[in-house]
Design an enzyme around this catalytic site. Structure first.
Site, PDB file in Angstrom:
ATOM      1  N   GLU A 155       0.823  -1.216   0.000  1.00 12.18           N
ATOM      2  CA  GLU A 155       0.000   0.000   0.000  1.00 12.18           C
ATOM      3  C   GLU A 155       0.853   1.260   0.000  1.00 12.18           C
ATOM      4  O   GLU A 155       1.821   1.369   0.752  1.00 12.18           O
ATOM      5  CB  GLU A 155      -0.906   0.006   1.245  1.00 12.18           C
ATOM      6  CG  GLU A 155      -1.786   1.236   1.303  1.00 12.18           C
ATOM      7  CD  GLU A 155      -2.824   1.211   2.415  1.00 12.18           C
ATOM      8  OE1 GLU A 155      -2.749   0.325   3.292  1.00 12.18           O
ATOM      9  OE2 GLU A 155      -3.706   2.080   2.404  1.00 12.18           O
ATOM     10  N   GLU A 256     -12.724   2.488   3.918  1.00 10.49           N
ATOM     11  CA  GLU A 256     -11.744   2.867   4.936  1.00 10.49           C
ATOM     12  C   GLU A 256     -11.883   4.358   5.186  1.00 10.49           C
ATOM     13  O   GLU A 256     -10.965   5.132   4.936  1.00 10.49           O
ATOM     14  CB  GLU A 256     -10.334   2.499   4.458  1.00 10.49           C
ATOM     15  CG  GLU A 256      -9.334   2.345   5.598  1.00 10.49           C
ATOM     16  CD  GLU A 256      -7.909   2.126   5.114  1.00 10.49           C
ATOM     17  OE1 GLU A 256      -7.523   2.691   4.081  1.00 10.49           O
ATOM     18  OE2 GLU A 256      -7.175   1.397   5.782  1.00 10.49           O
TER      19      GLU A 256
HETATM   20  O1  3PY Z   1      -2.896   4.020   7.896  1.00  9.94           O
HETATM   21  C1  3PY Z   1      -3.631   4.185   6.911  1.00  9.94           C
HETATM   22  O2  3PY Z   1      -4.039   5.290   6.556  1.00  9.94           O
HETATM   23  C2  3PY Z   1      -4.019   3.041   6.117  1.00  9.94           C
HETATM   24  O3  3PY Z   1      -4.647   3.233   5.110  1.00  9.94           O
HETATM   25  C3  3PY Z   1      -3.632   1.676   6.598  1.00  9.94           C
HETATM   26  O4  3PY Z   1      -4.088   0.626   5.820  1.00  9.94           O
END
Ligand code: 3PY
Length: 279
Positions: A155, A256
């Protein structure tokens, strides 16, 4: 096309955090979700007691939701840490200790994606040495993911909120996934395309989608500015997800985002019930 055609899961480390961890899976199910994802929940404990792991597994199974993504140990998220695997010394050791515990837990729930956050640059440490350590650790993680039939996600975060995190462009994330595949020979490393982080960085999101959809193993969304629910900012998320679909991505889209001052369960009006129920 539209939100109704996607498979959404809810991130239980940023949504429903007004509840204790073990009550969150049932709360997600009550809001109509069939799938969830998690950051590593024990921020100080890479290898928790079996009883704690069993209790969380039971909470997920009893709620009838599927775990579709799990972050490996990453220190204290969302801050001050941003991962552990490139941080020499104790943090790297904690990451290594966590790999099998996390993979076993994920595997026992049929979870198909482990997310490995890279970690911050450390003052006084040689960036090249951090990168070499990271590659070693990512290969170990790729092997553990392979053992449970999962992909390993890489990521990229955004520079304004994560100024010491070295992976801040889609190109850097994909390039690292390629390097991990080359070093492991396993071919199971994928890019985690977080549209919020990429947009805060000012990336051209349609171009990123067209270029990297095929290397993407998981997508996460939040609106920008504010990291809130779709519609609270100005990102054309429905169009972007349509574009991803057209580019061939048919995997999970993780929610998220921060619920703001509302209870999490009240932040899903934008999402048709059918799109929440995927498993
Ligand atoms: O820490 C963050 O902002 C994330 O997206 C972790 O997955």
């Amino acid at each position: 096309m539209g939100f109704a055609d996607q498979r959404f899961d809810v991130n239980l480390s940023i949504l429903f955090t007004e509840l204790p961890l073990l009550r969150r899976p049932a709360a997600a199910a009550a809001a109509g979700f069939g799938a969830v994802e998690l950051w590593w929940p024990w921020v100080d404990t890479p290898v928790p007691d079996r009883a704690e792991l069993d209790a969380l597994r039971r909470a997920i199974e009893d709620a009838g939701v599927r775990l579709v993504g799990l972050n490996l140990y990453a220190g204290r998220l969302p801050g001050p840490d941003r991962g552990a695997l490139s941080v020499p010394g104790e943090e790297s050791a904690r990451f290594r200790a966590n790999i099998d515990a996390a993979a076993d837990f994920a595997g026992s729930l049929g979870c198909g994606a482990l997310n490995a956050l890279y970690g911050n640059r450390v003052e006084g440490a040689d960036p090249a040495a951090q990168d070499a350590l990271a590659l070693e650790n990512l290969v170990l993680a790729a092997r553990a993911a392979d053992r449970i039939g999962a992909v390993l996600l890489i990521e990229t975060l955004n520079a304004p909120e994560s100024p010491h995190y070295p992976l801040v462009t889609a190109a850097a994330g994909v390039e690292l996934a390629d390097r991990v595949d080359e070093a492991s020979g396993l071919g199971n490393a994928r890019f985690l395309m977080d549209l919020y982080h990429l947009s805060v960085n000012g990336e051209d999101l349609p171009a990123v989608i067209d270029r990297y959809a095929a290397r993407t193993g998981h997508v996460q969304i939040a609106d920008n500015p504010g990291r809130g629910a779709p519609g609270t900012g100005s990102l054309p998320l429905e169009d972007l997800l349509d574009r991803l679909r057209e580019a061939g991505y048919d995997g999970w889209v993780g929610l998220e985002y921060k619920p703001g001052d509302r209870p999490s369960a009240q932040t899903f009006d934008w999402l048709p019930a059918a799109a929440r129920a995927a498993r």
